[in-house]
Scaffold this motif. Structure first.
Motif, PDB file in Angstrom:
ATOM      1  N   VAL A 177       0.855  -1.196   0.000  1.00  0.00           N
ATOM      2  CA  VAL A 177       0.000   0.000   0.000  1.00  0.00           C
ATOM      3  C   VAL A 177       0.888   1.243   0.000  1.00  0.00           C
ATOM      4  CG1 VAL A 177      -1.770   1.232   1.319  1.00  0.00           C
ATOM      5  CG2 VAL A 177      -1.841  -1.267   1.150  1.00  0.00           C
ATOM      6  N   VAL A 178       2.069   1.082   0.578  1.00  0.00           N
ATOM      7  CA  VAL A 178       3.054   2.162   0.591  1.00  0.00           C
ATOM      8  C   VAL A 178       4.397   1.594   0.177  1.00  0.00           C
ATOM      9  CG1 VAL A 178       4.382   3.708   2.077  1.00  0.00           C
ATOM     10  CG2 VAL A 178       1.893   3.585   2.314  1.00  0.00           C
ATOM     11  N   ASN A 179       5.032   2.297  -0.779  1.00  0.00           N
ATOM     12  CA  ASN A 179       6.405   1.966  -1.191  1.00  0.00           C
ATOM     13  C   ASN A 179       7.174   3.285  -1.214  1.00  0.00           C
ATOM     14  OD1 ASN A 179       8.471   2.050  -3.501  1.00  0.00           O
ATOM     15  ND2 ASN A 179       8.208  -0.165  -3.232  1.00  0.00           N
ATOM     16  N   GLY A 180       8.121   3.412  -0.307  1.00  0.00           N
ATOM     17  CA  GLY A 180       8.865   4.678  -0.228  1.00  0.00           C
ATOM     18  C   GLY A 180       7.924   5.843  -0.005  1.00  0.00           C
ATOM     19  N   GLY A 181       8.002   6.827  -0.829  1.00  0.00           N
ATOM     20  CA  GLY A 181       7.160   8.012  -0.669  1.00  0.00           C
ATOM     21  C   GLY A 181       5.792   7.905  -1.310  1.00  0.00           C
ATOM     22  N   SER A 182       5.426   6.733  -1.854  1.00  0.00           N
ATOM     23  CA  SER A 182       4.153   6.619  -2.586  1.00  0.00           C
ATOM     24  C   SER A 182       3.132   5.798  -1.810  1.00  0.00           C
ATOM     25  CB  SER A 182       4.385   5.956  -3.945  1.00  0.00           C
ATOM     26  OG  SER A 182       5.258   6.727  -4.735  1.00  0.00           O
ATOM     27  N   TYR A 183       1.921   6.327  -1.734  1.00  0.00           N
ATOM     28  CA  TYR A 183       0.776   5.611  -1.174  1.00  0.00           C
ATOM     29  C   TYR A 183      -0.154   5.304  -2.341  1.00  0.00           C
ATOM     30  CZ  TYR A 183      -3.991   5.407   0.751  1.00  0.00           C
ATOM     31  OH  TYR A 183      -5.287   5.079   1.025  1.00  0.00           O
ATOM     32  N   TYR A 184      -0.641   4.062  -2.414  1.00  0.00           N
ATOM     33  CA  TYR A 184      -1.489   3.645  -3.532  1.00  0.00           C
ATOM     34  C   TYR A 184      -2.902   3.396  -3.031  1.00  0.00           C
ATOM     35  CZ  TYR A 184       3.141   2.849  -5.451  1.00  0.00           C
ATOM     36  OH  TYR A 184       4.442   3.013  -5.843  1.00  0.00           O
ATOM     37  N   PRO A 185      -3.811   4.341  -3.261  1.00  0.00           N
ATOM     38  CA  PRO A 185      -5.173   4.139  -2.737  1.00  0.00           C
ATOM     39  C   PRO A 185      -5.848   2.907  -3.332  1.00  0.00           C
ATOM     40  CG  PRO A 185      -5.021   6.154  -4.080  1.00  0.00           C
ATOM     41  CD  PRO A 185      -3.637   5.649  -3.889  1.00  0.00           C
ATOM     42  N   GLU A 186      -5.578   2.603  -4.600  1.00  0.00           N
ATOM     43  CA  GLU A 186      -6.202   1.422  -5.203  1.00  0.00           C
ATOM     44  C   GLU A 186      -5.766   0.166  -4.459  1.00  0.00           C
ATOM     45  OE1 GLU A 186      -4.325   3.621  -6.737  1.00  0.00           O
ATOM     46  OE2 GLU A 186      -5.428   4.543  -8.395  1.00  0.00           O
ATOM     47  N   ALA A 187      -4.473   0.103  -4.141  1.00  0.00           N
ATOM     48  CA  ALA A 187      -3.972  -1.066  -3.425  1.00  0.00           C
ATOM     49  C   ALA A 187      -4.616  -1.168  -2.046  1.00  0.00           C
ATOM     50  CB  ALA A 187      -2.451  -0.987  -3.307  1.00  0.00           C
ATOM     51  N   HIS A 188      -4.837  -0.038  -1.438  1.00  0.00           N
ATOM     52  CA  HIS A 188      -5.497  -0.010  -0.139  1.00  0.00           C
ATOM     53  C   HIS A 188      -6.874  -0.666  -0.257  1.00  0.00           C
ATOM     54  CE1 HIS A 188      -6.628   2.705   3.559  1.00  0.00           C
ATOM     55  NE2 HIS A 188      -6.837   1.437   3.788  1.00  0.00           N
TER      56      HIS A 188
END
Lengths: 360, 360, 360, 360
Positions: A177-188
């Motif tokens: 859901v989070v990789n480094g500085g990126s949050y992925y709402p779809e993955a959430h």
């Protein structure tokens, strides 16, 4: 000449990340996606153990790429070598080192980490299905990495048929859901809908202090694992059971029951002081995660209080609450949203804060 | 996937170290003692270039040990490989990369860096005299490393006959007065007495941010080189001519004429304001080195002013000066010591600060 | 004993806030809402000048409450006294001190600042209309403070008939879009719709370092004024003309033409490097405001690049751009949104970034 | 509108200064020299309580000058008013507020603080002897402030006959060894020779964050009081008994027995690991005071170890120790100096560190 328990004579200060336990479980801090010079990272494996120790982690996985090793002409080894180098130091420093690797393909299906491996070499297969099968045969926990990485999913974060195939065949247990500085709402949302484990990682390649201001108190993204005990086996059981939270940039992403259980341990009403028609509520937050609070809908019309407030990490906040007819209430209930406890994208945790007015 | 001029898509901020030029020379910042995984360091050579760029350096040397390569079973190469890997990135980032190596022997004679090599492989000789001769044959600049390292000189920092032999045979041109966190007063005096070049280095092995709080503004020790131009050749000429200063922990160690020349550019009297019998002198320091000032002996008895003060880096300090019979003076001269400009161990730079009293 | 130009012998370092000018105007930094012990603040007026100087401001207004002076039994004075105390120091330190006061009433109409007063005493009127008329008679610039303050507007931020009356009678020229830590989206829209000047202030009461981590580089909210010259009159003309931007928490709120003009000075393409089918674009941001960038809709389908990126304050970012058929283009145009340049609530500034591909 | 236990709705984080207790006593943190707008300070008295709470102090004294009140035309009151204003807030925030004042004369005898007053007004006497007598009549604890202040003692720090008179007449109980950024070695020696209590203070006039980087972790100078209980009376008893330490800039100045007792609680040997002929000793420092250690004279010739090292605050340091014939020793004793524990000027605390070699 470097010897000794820490393999170094440098001064060492270990960060203590204050995050409460939840009933029945220990809260372990785990970064399961890290690189070294054995793929395209730029540090020696032992550095990762030192970094983990300093930053207060309980566990890490070194997950060098199977398929991408730009330094292979100088750094010559099989796929287990980074783990073997780091293991003795990890044991000395009491960091749980969980063996893993990164399967690195174009989209679909993209990149995957397989952790809890005995031997990473069999994962070096030409066909991605064979590579993931080889991981599954070792009972690995497998998660999809950075599903919204712009290079592979330039405009939209899509779920492909290949991911359905992996899910149906027991080769997909979690998603970053989070990789480094990126949050992925779809993955959430996929984690919620498909009952997959929520993972947060750094995917760090260089020295971690280049990416995060560690000296200044910044913390890396990580997966909080709610484990029955502090061990690799404890982490494994919790990951397969979905008992994780993603901690990043002062926010938590987790199943709602976990956020509720953490909240119970985090916000304390320290005192209630009356001033004619109003109350000062002294709130205390004993943890390292600030609490960003907003007023929810549905509060009593006669209660006036803040629209938003923050109780800082390890600190206090006094909030005024104005109550009409306070004498009519045995107990005051304020309906709040904890905005940085994300139960869904853009949706904070609804909670109720209760205090007893002094009606003398 | 790493592409691009900086070999990375990370955000990059370059420190600007404000240290003035001195007449006729550019002030270059150089760290000539650095390790990588090609000896017992723990980072890939390119990391050293990124670090140098971020920290505002003009030049570095990677000086991996000839004789000590604990990772040699995994990292297989000759003694030029770290240089070759770092060179293209250094060229792109405009960092001057000067080829070097560390000759690593027991005491006497201890460890030496040879820089400005064409080829480090011939330095791999069994006898230390042969190794240093091989460096000399390439016209290398050779300096003695950490002469007071407790492991080799446990209680006292001694000059051995072997060092006299090296000096007399043209194989010793400088000494590390500062290595990492250590300052060696004996080395400082030897440089003065024997006319050797003063060198300051990090000898960094791990990621530099683990040793220095780079985000928080801490700077690594370095050699300031006063060069005719910004080039490897410019540095070489200046090193052999002894035009260096060691900059570490807000202090400078250098020949007195260099400290005097720097001082002239550093302390500015911005204004003089009279208040009855006293003057407020507004001092300004346009550099990144704070000026720690104390009163010298021999001031006029009728001048009363601070015992010690500091003009912060990039900042102002207003100091009161009380003058008896100010009308008698056309110009006021205060005799001061700049304590952090070290002309000898425990001896600061004597200077005179002058201002014109407003005698209306 | 306090003497000297700075009224203090403390070390003083002035922050330099790098924000570009826009064609025809100087960019002045102004905080027009500040308190002292002459109302319910807790510092002496001179502290406000020192703070302003250290933090790189050009101008401030001390705006103590007319109606609320809890320390009046100990601190005895009329409504001009704080200004009179601060003025000599402000002149010495070259801070433009603009005389003002805060008219402090219940909602409606709430609190207002009147600035550019000659004499604050006539504003001490019982009826709020009379107080505002007294300010208008001195040609004051009048703005509505914290329109969404929860104590006065507990759940919604409303525009009342009283504000219409003020607007129609020339007694309302601007609104605080930002007050301390609060941003008011409704106020932002009112400024756009009703052509009112956008104001940002601290409304600071205690020592400013208790609220902001000044040492650590945090900056107070402020109003950027685009003035014909650096003077009180220059600020006055710009305020009445609406040439302001609100700068807070690394964001800018301003009329679109101002944001566009700032953007032109802020994002630089430093180099374009080709690697087979892709380009590395090196972006540089010479200012102290980071640029948070996202991909806009409507880009060419054959251009693949980041979804979001940030070019740090004073720093670089290398971004990869993949172009199909690059040879077909003389010039590449990327459509972007600068997310932290707010033209409306939740709406960033649309821009086009252009570069020339190297098609050899 | 200020309400609530903290008189403010600001977020509040209290520093926890980890300094151990010594057997039989609590370690209280006290700053007994502070100014407000009621003399020549620039903040309201309540600010001092907030600052103290944030910075982890147990106790403060506001000691405004009797004789120097430049704001007296605006701030009108007697000499007890600052205390009266601060006291209710101090009680709410559990800060021990000890009433005091500063007697402010030319040299001799200079400036003195009298603390534990009931009423500061009787101290307003024309003759300095009468002023100090008035303090003594209230059983005040009296200490000499900044004895080496350059304005009063421009070149040398002298003890005058007047100080002998005060000492002999029971009107001098302590001396400031540290005032703000200044340490007075002469005062240090006088405290030892004349059995006076060692005091450290800030003498702060402006907002404390202007002088110290509180957000960044810098701490003000203070007096550590080793008291039988946490109360004003406990502090009083300890001050008259001389049980204090001065804590400033990571150093401690105190009677030797106190430094020894603190050391016993501060340096821990966490582990001893053998590697052929050497040992790695893992040291841990559980406090907020780093330990700067150097090798003492008189160690066994067969023991080789560091010349100097530092165990960071709250951190670890692994030090190698090389022992000839380790099998001959049941226990290894290293003779060390703790350089930042000052028993005299330029003289650190001698200690012995012991560990048991693993002789298998």
């Amino acid at each position: 000449m470097f010897l000794g328990i820490f393999f170094s004579s440098e001064a060492q200060v270990r960060d203590t990340i204050r995050i409460p336990e939840i009933p029945g479980y220990k809260t372990l801090k785990y970064d399961p996606h890290i690189h070294t010079v054995f793929s395209d990272g730029t540090v020696w494996p032992t550095v990762r153990v030192h970094e983990a120790w300093r930053e207060g982690l309980d566990a890490i996985s070194i997950t060098d790429h199977i398929e991408y090793r730009p330094f292979r002409n100088d750094v010559i080894s099989d796929h287990n070598r980074a783990y073997e180098i780091a293991k003795p130091l990890a044991d000395q420093m009491d960091i749980i080192l969980i063996h893993g690797t990164e399967i690195t393909r174009g989209m679909p299906p993209g990149h995957f980490n397989a952790i809890f491996l005995e031997d990473a070499n069999p994962v070096d297969e030409e066909d991605w299905r064979d590579a993931l099968r080889a991981a599954k045969e070792q009972d690995a926990f497998i998660f999809w990495n950075h599903p919204g990485w712009a290079r592979q999913q330039p405009d939209t974060t899509l779920w492909w048929d290949e991911h359905t195939w992996l899910l149906e065949n027991g080769m997909l247990h979690g998603i970053e859901v989070v990789n480094g500085g990126s949050y992925y709402p779809e993955a959430h949302m996929w984690c919620i809908e498909k009952n997959l484990t929520m993972i947060g990682t750094t995917d760090v390649h260089g020295p971690i202090n280049l990416d995060y201001d560690i000296h200044g108190g910044e913390r890396r993204p990580m997966t909080l694992v709610f484990a029955k005990d502090r061990s690799a086996e404890g982490i494994r059981e919790a990951l397969f059971a979905g008992r994780t939270a993603v901690y990043f940039e002062d926010r938590l992403v987790a199943p709602e029951w976990i956020l509720e259980a953490l909240f119970e341990e985090m916000l304390q009403v320290r005192s209630v002081t009356r001033h004619r028609g109003s109350y000062s509520i002294m709130l205390f937050n004993p943890t390292d995660i600030p609490m960003q609070i907003s007023k929810a809908r549905g509060n009593e019309p006669g209660f006036e209080f803040f629209r938003t407030t923050t109780v800082p990490a390890g600190g206090y906040r006094s909030v005024p609450v104005y109550i009409d007819n306070a004498a009519d209430y045995d107990q005051i209930e304020l309906k709040l949203i904890i905005d940085n406890f994300m139960v869904e994208p853009d949706k904070g945790l609804p909670v109720t804060m209760t205090f007893v007015p002094d009606n003398l």
